[in-house]
Structure formats: C-alpha cells, structure tokens
Scaffold this motif. Sequence first.
Motif, PDB file in Angstrom:
ATOM      1  N   GLY A 247       0.870  -1.171   0.000  1.00  0.00           N
ATOM      2  CA  GLY A 247       0.000   0.000   0.000  1.00  0.00           C
ATOM      3  C   GLY A 247       0.905   1.219   0.000  1.00  0.00           C
ATOM      4  O   GLY A 247       1.705   1.414   0.922  1.00  0.00           O
ATOM      5  N   THR A 248       0.813   1.995  -1.076  1.00  0.00           N
ATOM      6  CA  THR A 248       1.769   3.083  -1.290  1.00  0.00           C
ATOM      7  C   THR A 248       1.053   4.313  -1.804  1.00  0.00           C
ATOM      8  O   THR A 248       0.121   4.203  -2.610  1.00  0.00           O
ATOM      9  N   GLU A 281      -4.671  -4.529  -0.169  1.00  0.00           N
ATOM     10  CA  GLU A 281      -3.343  -4.930  -0.640  1.00  0.00           C
ATOM     11  C   GLU A 281      -2.453  -5.261   0.566  1.00  0.00           C
ATOM     12  O   GLU A 281      -1.702  -6.232   0.555  1.00  0.00           O
ATOM     13  N   ALA A 343       3.609  -9.274  -0.405  1.00  0.00           N
ATOM     14  CA  ALA A 343       4.076  -7.918  -0.716  1.00  0.00           C
ATOM     15  C   ALA A 343       4.884  -7.890  -2.004  1.00  0.00           C
ATOM     16  O   ALA A 343       5.056  -6.834  -2.616  1.00  0.00           O
ATOM     17  N   TYR A 367      16.106  -9.344  -7.434  1.00  0.00           N
ATOM     18  CA  TYR A 367      15.137  -8.331  -6.991  1.00  0.00           C
ATOM     19  C   TYR A 367      13.959  -9.042  -6.317  1.00  0.00           C
ATOM     20  O   TYR A 367      13.485 -10.079  -6.805  1.00  0.00           O
ATOM     21  N   ARG A 387      13.757  -1.429  -4.011  1.00  0.00           N
ATOM     22  CA  ARG A 387      14.419  -0.135  -4.263  1.00  0.00           C
ATOM     23  C   ARG A 387      15.899  -0.398  -4.546  1.00  0.00           C
ATOM     24  O   ARG A 387      16.792   0.141  -3.877  1.00  0.00           O
ATOM     25  N   GLY A 403       8.239  -2.373  -8.491  1.00  0.00           N
ATOM     26  CA  GLY A 403       6.959  -3.025  -8.744  1.00  0.00           C
ATOM     27  C   GLY A 403       5.877  -2.487  -7.840  1.00  0.00           C
ATOM     28  O   GLY A 403       6.108  -1.570  -7.054  1.00  0.00           O
ATOM     29  N   GLY A 405       1.817  -3.746  -5.980  1.00  0.00           N
ATOM     30  CA  GLY A 405       0.750  -4.733  -5.799  1.00  0.00           C
ATOM     31  C   GLY A 405      -0.474  -4.334  -6.609  1.00  0.00           C
ATOM     32  O   GLY A 405      -0.926  -3.192  -6.555  1.00  0.00           O
ATOM     33  N   GLU A 418       3.462   4.767  -9.773  1.00  0.00           N
ATOM     34  CA  GLU A 418       4.013   4.219  -8.520  1.00  0.00           C
ATOM     35  C   GLU A 418       5.396   3.595  -8.742  1.00  0.00           C
ATOM     36  O   GLU A 418       6.307   3.762  -7.934  1.00  0.00           O
ATOM     37  N   LYS A 422       8.974   4.659  -7.047  1.00  0.00           N
ATOM     38  CA  LYS A 422       9.842   3.700  -6.355  1.00  0.00           C
ATOM     39  C   LYS A 422      11.232   3.629  -6.999  1.00  0.00           C
ATOM     40  O   LYS A 422      12.198   3.235  -6.346  1.00  0.00           O
TER      41      LYS A 422
HETATM   42  C1  LIG Z   1       7.284  -4.336  -4.962  1.00  0.00           C
HETATM   43  C2  LIG Z   1       7.720  -3.224  -4.387  1.00  0.00           C
HETATM   44  O1  LIG Z   1       7.174  -2.707  -3.228  1.00  0.00           O
HETATM   45  C3  LIG Z   1       6.396  -3.503  -2.361  1.00  0.00           C
HETATM   46  C4  LIG Z   1       6.664  -2.997  -0.999  1.00  0.00           C
HETATM   47  C5  LIG Z   1       5.969  -1.926  -0.489  1.00  0.00           C
HETATM   48  C6  LIG Z   1       4.818  -1.469  -1.134  1.00  0.00           C
HETATM   49  C7  LIG Z   1       4.326  -2.127  -2.211  1.00  0.00           C
HETATM   50  C8  LIG Z   1       3.083  -1.653  -2.875  1.00  0.00           C
HETATM   51  O2  LIG Z   1       2.422  -0.754  -2.351  1.00  0.00           O
HETATM   52  O3  LIG Z   1       2.742  -2.144  -3.950  1.00  0.00           O
HETATM   53  C9  LIG Z   1       4.931  -3.380  -2.723  1.00  0.00           C
HETATM   54  O4  LIG Z   1       4.186  -4.432  -2.183  1.00  0.00           O
HETATM   55  C10 LIG Z   1       8.846  -2.441  -4.943  1.00  0.00           C
HETATM   56  O5  LIG Z   1       9.282  -1.475  -4.310  1.00  0.00           O
HETATM   57  O6  LIG Z   1       9.365  -2.811  -6.022  1.00  0.00           O
END
Ligand SMILES: C=C(O[C@H]1C=CC=C(C(=O)O)[C@@H]1O)C(=O)O
Length: 435
Positions: A247-248, A281, A343, A367, A387, A403, A405, A418, A422
């Motif tokens: 969750g970002t 997520e 995640a 990765y 990262r 990447g 979610g 997103e 990242k």
């Molecule tokens: C897959 C990644 O982040 C994961 C970790 C934190 C938040 C994430 C998100 O919100 O999608 C991802 O699950 C990445 O940084 O490449």
Amino acid sequence: MSPAPRLRVRSVAVDVTGDLLTRIPDEVDPREVVTWLREGDGLVGWGTVASVSTSGVDRFEDAERWWEALRDAAAVEDEVRLPGSGLVAFGSFAFAAGSTDPSVLTVPRVLMGRRDGLAWVTQVVTEGEPWPPDHPAELLGRSNPMLGTLDPLIEAEGSVPASAWPGVISRAVERIDDGEVEKVVLARDVVVRHREGRVVRLAPVLERLEKRYAATWTFAVAGLVGATPEMLVRLQAGRARSRVLAGTIRRSNGIPLPSEPAQGPNDPRLHLVTSTKDLDEHAFAVRSVSAALAPHCSELHVPEAPYVLELPDVYHLASDLTGTMASGATSLRLAAALHPTAAVCGTPTEAAARVIGELEGMDRGRYAGPVGWMDGSGDGDWGIALRCGELSADRRSVRLFAGGGIVAASDPEAELAETEMKLTAMRHALGLLAP
Ligand SMILES: C=C(O[C@H]1C=CC=C(C(=O)O)[C@@H]1O)C(=O)O
C-alpha cells in the motif's frame, strides 16, 4: 556445490567515528562489497574468502547446508560478541526458483561493524593463510577520497518500455476479475549504463542511499545494491520480527523528514489509511507473513491496523509483527519459509507467481528476494531486496527494478506512476536525478 573451506575468524573491538562506507577502498571489485546499514550502524565489508552459489527450488536449503559446514569447521576468536561479530555470511537469493541468476552466500575477508556506539573489525582467512599484516584499526584510518564522485550514467528502457506498462497492468486486472488471483505484484526494470563504458563504482551509490533513506536498510551483496524499507525477518536471541509493507502513496512534495504536520483532508497519509484498495493490498501481505511465521513461534503479535511509514518519496502502509521463536530455525530458514510474501508475489502465492511469469516479460533475478546476513548462531537480518539495482557481470551497467501490488481496484496509469516513484531511490543514488 563447492565444499566449505576451513576458515579462521577474528573480531577485534576498535574505535571508529564517521561513515563506515568511506573505508571501502576504490580498487575493490564492486561485486565484492557487502553492506547492511541503517542510520550509520551496521556492517560494511569487502573481499570474498568463501562463497557458494545455489539455484532452483533448493537454493535456500543448499546454502544453509553449506553454511552449517563452514561454521562447524571455522576457528573463531570473537572478543566482541555482538550480533554481527564473529563469522558472518551475507546472502542474496533469487526471487524465483527458475531464475538464471544464481543465489549467493558469501563471507567477506574484512567486515567492519558498529552497533550502539561499539565498533569492531572482523578479518577472515582460510586455514594456512597468514593474517593481513596491518592491525584491524589501521583499516579504519583510511578513507576513500573518491567516495563523493559519481560515475556518469545514462538510462535506457528495460524489458518492457514504460509506455507499455499500463497495458500489462490492465491484463493483470483482467486475471483478477476472472478470479485467477486476488492480488499480484508486478515489476518492471530499467537499465543504467556507464556513459564511457567503465565499471560502475558502488560505494558512492551506497553513500547516497544511506544519507537519503536513513529509515531503510542500505544493502549490497554480490552486486545487488539498494535501500529496502521492508524487513522480511530479523531473528535475534529468540525473537523474530518482520516489517510488512504494502500500500503506497506518493508524498505530496519533498518536505524533509521527520513527520510533516497533518495537512488536513488532502493529506496523502489520510488518504492511504482510508483507501480500501491499499488496505486490502496490505492485508494480503500481512496474512501471508503471519501464516508463514506462526508455525515457528510460540507466540506471535500481529497488529490490528497498519501505520504509515514515511520515506522521502513515498508513504507506505506498514505493520510490524513480532514473535517468540519455538522452532529453532535459523534466520535464513525463516526467510526461506516467508519468501515470497504477498508484498512481492501475491495471493494465492502459486497462481500469482504464474501470472508474474506470464506478464512481466523478464527474469527478476535477485530483486524481491531475501537479502541480508546471518551470523554463526543463525541470528541475522533478511530484508526484501526492493528499491534496488543489480550490477551486471561485466560491472558496466545496473538493472533497476520497481513493482507494485495489483488488486481489482488498481488503476494502470497510477501503477506506472508508482513504479516511477519507487525508482526514485536508485535514480537519485546513481546521480540520474537532481539532489
Ligand atoms: C514491490 C515493491 O514494493 C512492495 C513494498 C511496499 C509497497 C508495495 C506496494 O504498495 O505495492 C509493494 O508491495 C517495490 O518497491 O518494487
């Protein structure tokens, strides 16, 4: 698999101030630099005295077996006796069993450590080899004058061009709508090359990551370098901890940490903690970690609701799980049991891994795999390699990854944005973005 050599190891307490990264000599092969740093404390080393490469479904077990043999044969003098002193191996494991990128456990020749104001140097030689002539403290007197100098780099598209990424996400949302998966994490890469075709030096990159991303773990293992905010598992004296992120949301601006005051109803943090899409997520990721940790623990605390972790470029939903160990597993075995969490893979795991294989159009390499270190007791830290970028075998280019979610409510353009957010961490550290 190569047989484990007999090693002699000695850890000596030393006085050290300033940045451990400044001690990495420029002439060291960048793929032999190892780092695990957070807020100035941690481990920095170089050279390889012993290492093993593994692959396939048994990559974790094979590495662990090699490590046990190495540890049992080693003669260790450790006057420091702190987590990370004595015999330590660094590791980085491929995300997928089918990856062509080998997984690695490696023991550095020199390792400097610092923890809560105490510092030490560990040196390792093979049986029959003399100790290096210099006293360990002399290593700390040196500093690398080239540390502040970044290599000139240029960026090119990766396996899937950015413009095609929203299409990939739309296909993932269709697979979710069809009921094949509930969540899948998809990632893309970009490639960065030395403008003059020379070797990319990692120490300056690590320094920039460590300065800007103090709340993350800055790592380097076998050419994989980054600053991960996500702790897959930390095992220390019978306690296991895991920081789950998923969750970002983008930070609205570059206001420096610590915490910005609340900005009212438009505050992105408020949006994040009330977004059903992000909370869903996140819940998938927490469930996958707690299900994998529970069989190893006599007691496991799983927070009821996530908090907001603040990084310079993004906010994440975060949950810190803690457990009391009952199984006696090493930190590496725990990392293997937890990998891949939702995640970085999805739910259900196997179906999500299949969708990743079909839609991403690339081998993730290391990765999103476990990266970290383990000591002779089996305690250690294993983060998820996020990262980050992987230095090529010829050391002249770095593949960066990011990447996100995907759930039913994901918006393809927002997911592209997103991944761009990242990628900022590595682009900044490599000097591709203005400070
Ligand atoms: C897959 C990644 O982040 C994961 C970790 C934190 C938040 C994430 C998100 O919100 O999608 C991802 O699950 C990445 O940084 O490449």
